[in-house]
Design an enzyme around this catalytic site. Structure first.
Site, PDB file in Angstrom:
ATOM      1  N   ARG A  76       0.774  -1.132  -0.057  1.00 19.81           N
ATOM      2  CA  ARG A  76       0.071  -0.086   0.134  1.00 19.81           C
ATOM      3  C   ARG A  76       0.723   1.202   0.007  1.00 19.81           C
ATOM      4  NH1 ARG A  76      -3.748  -2.662  -1.293  1.00 19.81           N
ATOM      5  NH2 ARG A  76      -5.442  -3.299  -0.277  1.00 19.81           N
TER       6      ARG A  76
ATOM      7  N   GLU B 293      -4.609   6.939  -4.463  1.00 21.07           N
ATOM      8  CA  GLU B 293      -4.763   6.364  -5.681  1.00 21.07           C
ATOM      9  C   GLU B 293      -6.147   6.599  -6.098  1.00 21.07           C
ATOM     10  OE1 GLU B 293      -4.264   2.163  -5.073  1.00 21.07           O
ATOM     11  OE2 GLU B 293      -2.260   2.328  -4.737  1.00 21.07           O
TER      12      GLU B 293
ATOM     13  N   HIS C 257      -1.643  -0.056  -9.671  1.00 19.75           N
ATOM     14  CA  HIS C 257      -2.225  -0.955  -8.762  1.00 19.75           C
ATOM     15  C   HIS C 257      -2.572  -2.144  -9.336  1.00 19.75           C
ATOM     16  CE1 HIS C 257      -4.022  -1.564  -4.455  1.00 19.75           C
ATOM     17  NE2 HIS C 257      -3.651  -2.589  -5.063  1.00 19.75           N
TER      18      HIS C 257
HETATM   19  C1  8YV Z   1      -6.897  -5.483  -5.502  1.00 18.35           C
HETATM   20  C2  8YV Z   1      -5.372  -5.430  -3.536  1.00 18.35           C
HETATM   21  O1  8YV Z   1      -6.066  -4.464  -6.406  1.00 18.35           O
HETATM   22  O2  8YV Z   1      -5.697  -7.668  -2.806  1.00 18.35           O
HETATM   23  C3  8YV Z   1      -5.576  -6.332  -2.336  1.00 18.35           C
HETATM   24  O3  8YV Z   1      -5.480  -5.916  -1.126  1.00 18.35           O
HETATM   25  O4  8YV Z   1      -5.046  -4.140  -3.418  1.00 18.35           O
HETATM   26  C4  8YV Z   1      -5.457  -5.869  -4.893  1.00 18.35           C
HETATM   27  O5  8YV Z   1      -5.476  -7.202  -4.853  1.00 18.35           O
HETATM   28  C5  8YV Z   1      -7.955  -4.904  -5.295  1.00 18.35           C
HETATM   29  O6  8YV Z   1      -8.593  -5.521  -4.020  1.00 18.35           O
HETATM   30  C6  8YV Z   1      -8.763  -5.460  -6.592  1.00 18.35           C
HETATM   31  O7  8YV Z   1      -9.533  -4.443  -6.892  1.00 18.35           O
END
Ligand code: 8YV
Length: 313
Positions: free
Chosen positions: A232, A261, A279
């Site tokens: 993150r 983001e 991302h």
């Molecule tokens: C995804 C993510 O971008 O798993 C996570 O925490 O940040 C990612 O795998 C997101 O949740 C999909 O939109």
């Protein structure tokens, strides 16, 4: 269609279709009057589905007192108000493990891309500079270098397996030492940064890790060190990182994630020592299908009164 659920944002179309064929889904992001939508489903809504980036805030959950579950399409749950969910005893599920291999792959790809200047080389070739100007400048080797992994969970573990193949000397910094790890545990992030060429960030965002990659850690990483972040953006002091990259106080960075983001600090666009991704570390068809199935399986488990597959905490 017994159960009414609120969907905070779009999902992979095939997953969303399955969800909409099983549940009575209300699309929050498409509503032009979200307050009215929440009021209209206040009694009936028994679950919230969201992705890792969007999460769900207490202000929404407060309007939905019948919610029994929050199911997250993603491993990171930092955008969900976990305190509120704990207080109201609402279970939260996420999608760990199924995405670890793809995220680890992208971390390696970023390390290679920034060290071997893949994007610069691609642009050099496409611009026809090779025949005119000769070979592009030399780059930096990855093989055999020292890697430090911040956060040795499932993603860190998958990453370490790949880095072994690059003959890297691997250390890790984690909340606690892993019992059966063959890699070196370093309790202090700054000490680890001081002794590696690549600092990989794979820790989840928690109050204990947010802002952890600060000026002291970047100073320790030093002018020959690279930062690779697939976790993150909030783990990094982003303005400081930008200025360290501009001033070459670190060698470079591979960044899949950002503090705000989908905004990316514009100053990064001008830098050759950075490779950027929007991302997308888990963004393969295979992994996104698997994540979606896990969301569906967790909801199914909850509504059929069986144990959740991947509850958080
Ligand atoms: C995804 C993510 O971008 O798993 C996570 O925490 O940040 C990612 O795998 C997101 O949740 C999909 O939109």
């Amino acid at each position: 269609m017994d159960h009414t659920l609120l969907l905070m944002g779009p999902l992979l179309p095939s997953v969303q279709e399955k969800l909409e064929s099983i549940y009575n889904i209300h699309r929050y992001w498409e509503s032009d009057n979200q307050t009215a939508l929440l009021e209209s489903i206040s009694d009936s809504c028994v679950g919230v589905v969201t992705d890792g980036g969007r999460g769900v805030e207490a202000a929404v959950l407060e309007k939905l007192p019948s919610v029994q579950i929050v199911s997250v399409f993603g491993v990171g749950v930092d955008a969900v108000d976990l305190e509120y969910c704990a207080k109201k005893k609402i279970p939260v599920t996420n999608t760990p493990d199924v995405l670890s291999d793809d995220v680890a792959d992208l971390a390696v790809a970023l390390a290679l891309a920034v060290s071997r200047q893949l994007v610069v080389g691609d642009q050099y070739a496409r611009a026809g500079r090779w025949p005119k100007e000769g070979a592009m400048p030399l780059t930096r080797r990855v093989m055999g270098k020292r890697a430090g992994i911040y956060g040795m969970g499932s993603i860190g573990d998958a990453l370490a397996k790949r880095l072994v193949g690059f003959g890297m000397d691997i250390s890790y910094c984690n909340r606690s030492e892993k019992a059966n790890s063959e890699h070196r545990f370093v309790a202090s992030l700054e000490d680890m940064a001081n002794s590696v060429d690549y600092l990989f960030v794979t820790a989840s965002a928690t109050p204990g890790t947010i802002g952890a990659i600060n000026a002291s850690v970047l100073d320790a990483l030093g002018p020959d060190g690279y930062l690779i972040n697939v976790s993150r953006g909030t783990l990094v002091d982003e303005p400081t990182l930008v200025s360290y990259l501009q001033d070459k106080k670190i060698a470079g960075a591979g960044l899949d994630v950002f503090a705000h983001e989908p905004s990316i600090p514009e100053a990064l666009y001008a830098l050759d020592n950075v490779v950027l991704q929007p991302h997308h570390a888990s963004g393969t068809w295979e992994t996104r299908e698997a994540m979606g199935n896990l969301v569906l399986d967790n909801l199914n488990a909850h509504f059929s009164n069986t144990a959740l597959l991947t509850p958080v905490g």
